[in-house]
Design a protein around this motif. Structure first.
Motif, PDB file in Angstrom:
ATOM      1  N   ASN A  75      -9.867   4.744  -3.433  1.00 48.10           N
ATOM      2  CA  ASN A  75     -10.317   3.964  -4.587  1.00 48.10           C
ATOM      3  C   ASN A  75      -9.145   3.403  -5.382  1.00 48.10           C
ATOM      4  N   HIS A  76      -8.054   4.182  -5.452  1.00 47.24           N
ATOM      5  CA  HIS A  76      -6.911   3.733  -6.249  1.00 47.24           C
ATOM      6  C   HIS A  76      -6.029   2.731  -5.501  1.00 47.24           C
ATOM      7  N   VAL A  77      -5.712   3.056  -4.250  1.00 47.22           N
ATOM      8  CA  VAL A  77      -4.760   2.222  -3.494  1.00 47.22           C
ATOM      9  C   VAL A  77      -5.423   1.003  -2.877  1.00 47.22           C
ATOM     10  N   TRP A  78      -6.581   1.218  -2.259  1.00 49.19           N
ATOM     11  CA  TRP A  78      -7.235   0.105  -1.563  1.00 49.19           C
ATOM     12  C   TRP A  78      -8.326  -0.570  -2.414  1.00 49.19           C
ATOM     13  N   LYS A  79      -8.619   0.040  -3.549  1.00 51.35           N
ATOM     14  CA  LYS A  79      -9.540  -0.507  -4.537  1.00 51.35           C
ATOM     15  C   LYS A  79     -10.867  -0.970  -3.932  1.00 51.35           C
ATOM     16  N   GLU A  80     -11.187  -2.276  -4.025  1.00 56.76           N
ATOM     17  CA  GLU A  80     -12.522  -2.729  -3.617  1.00 56.76           C
ATOM     18  C   GLU A  80     -12.677  -3.016  -2.127  1.00 56.76           C
ATOM     19  N   ASN A  81     -11.667  -2.684  -1.349  1.00 52.24           N
ATOM     20  CA  ASN A  81     -11.758  -2.940   0.089  1.00 52.24           C
ATOM     21  C   ASN A  81     -12.552  -1.801   0.742  1.00 52.24           C
TER      22      ASN A  81
ATOM     23  N   TYR B 151       1.064   6.645  -6.809  1.00 51.77           N
ATOM     24  CA  TYR B 151      -0.110   7.413  -7.201  1.00 51.77           C
ATOM     25  C   TYR B 151       0.160   8.908  -7.104  1.00 51.77           C
TER      26      TYR B 151
ATOM     27  N   GLU C  60       2.067   1.673  -3.579  1.00 53.36           N
ATOM     28  CA  GLU C  60       0.993   2.117  -4.467  1.00 53.36           C
ATOM     29  C   GLU C  60       0.616   3.574  -4.201  1.00 53.36           C
TER      30      GLU C  60
ATOM     31  N   SER D  23     -10.416   9.502  -3.812  1.00 58.27           N
ATOM     32  CA  SER D  23      -9.692   9.000  -4.982  1.00 58.27           C
ATOM     33  C   SER D  23      -8.509   8.133  -4.563  1.00 58.27           C
TER      34      SER D  23
ATOM     35  N   ASN E  96       0.814  -1.213   0.000  1.00 58.20           N
ATOM     36  CA  ASN E  96       0.000   0.000   0.000  1.00 58.20           C
ATOM     37  C   ASN E  96       0.851   1.267   0.000  1.00 58.20           C
TER      38      ASN E  96
END
Length: 223
Positions: free
Chosen positions: A180-186, A164, A160, A177, A157
């Protein structure tokens, strides 16, 4: 943006090259007057193309070729175009053997220089493995990082998140944002995860305290 580093001790020649390359909007011009200056820029910027004078005040350009070819982890794999006043077959062979990809005779024709450069520009990988900022280098292939050529251990993380920020340098990034980008669907992760991750990054990379600005109520921006 393609970074082109010119290592040439003649200020007049560097100025001419700067004018010629300014015609190409996709090129960022970098310059050095010696091997020492060139190596410092190489470590910081990781250029894709190098215009290299083979005779420099503090040594032969072959040293730079050797360093690049034997340390791709640090310097990437730039194309090297030698600038030389000698074009005898023996000199050409020696130039190519030392690791240069091409050469051009000085004084050079501006159109010929651009033609030779464009042959390399189209070969520069679009999805680069190396991401650079200041004295940081991030390698996407194995998620590793160097800071001032020293390895810095980052979690997935952290890697990432830093990537970013660098990719979006100069843009205000909201917490939403970033999540959403780093942890995505978590979706169970809260905003505090960003704070904690940034706190660890700032501790490992103190320079972030100067260049990563917090905009209360909005997000963060990397200068």
């Amino acid at each position: 943006m393609i970074k082109v580093l010119t290592i040439e001790d003649s200020e007049e020649t560097r100025d001419i090259l700067k004018i010629i390359l300014s015609e190409e909007k996709s090129i960022k011009f970098l310059e050095a007057a010696s091997i020492k200056e060139g190596m410092e820029i190489l470590k910081k910027e990781t250029p894709e193309i190098i215009l290299l004078d083979l005779s420099l005040p503090d040594g032969n350009g072959s040293y730079i070729c050797e360093q690049i070819k034997s340390n791709s982890k640090y310097f990437g794999s730039p194309f090297i175009l030698a600038l030389t006043a000698e074009t005898s077959q023996e000199t050409v062979n020696t130039t190519l053997e030392m690791g240069c990809d091409d050469y051009i005779k000085k004084p050079f024709d501006s159109k010929e220089l651009l033609i030779r450069l464009k042959k390399f520009i189209v070969r520069v990988p679009q999805n680069k493995d190396i991401l650079t900022y200041e004295n940081m280098k991030l390698f996407s292939s194995d998620k590793t990082m160097l800071y001032e050529n020293e390895p810095i251990e980052l979690s997935k993380n952290e890697f990432e998140l830093l990537s970013y920020f660098i990719v979006n340098r100069g843009l205000l990034l909201t917490r939403e944002s970033i999540l959403n980008h780093v942890w995505k669907e978590n979706f169970d992760i809260s905003d505090k995860a960003v704070d904690q991750c940034l706190k660890r990054l700032r501790k490992k990379l103190p320079i972030l305290n100067e260049v990563l600005i917090s905009k209360r109520g909005f997000g963060y921006i990397l200068k």
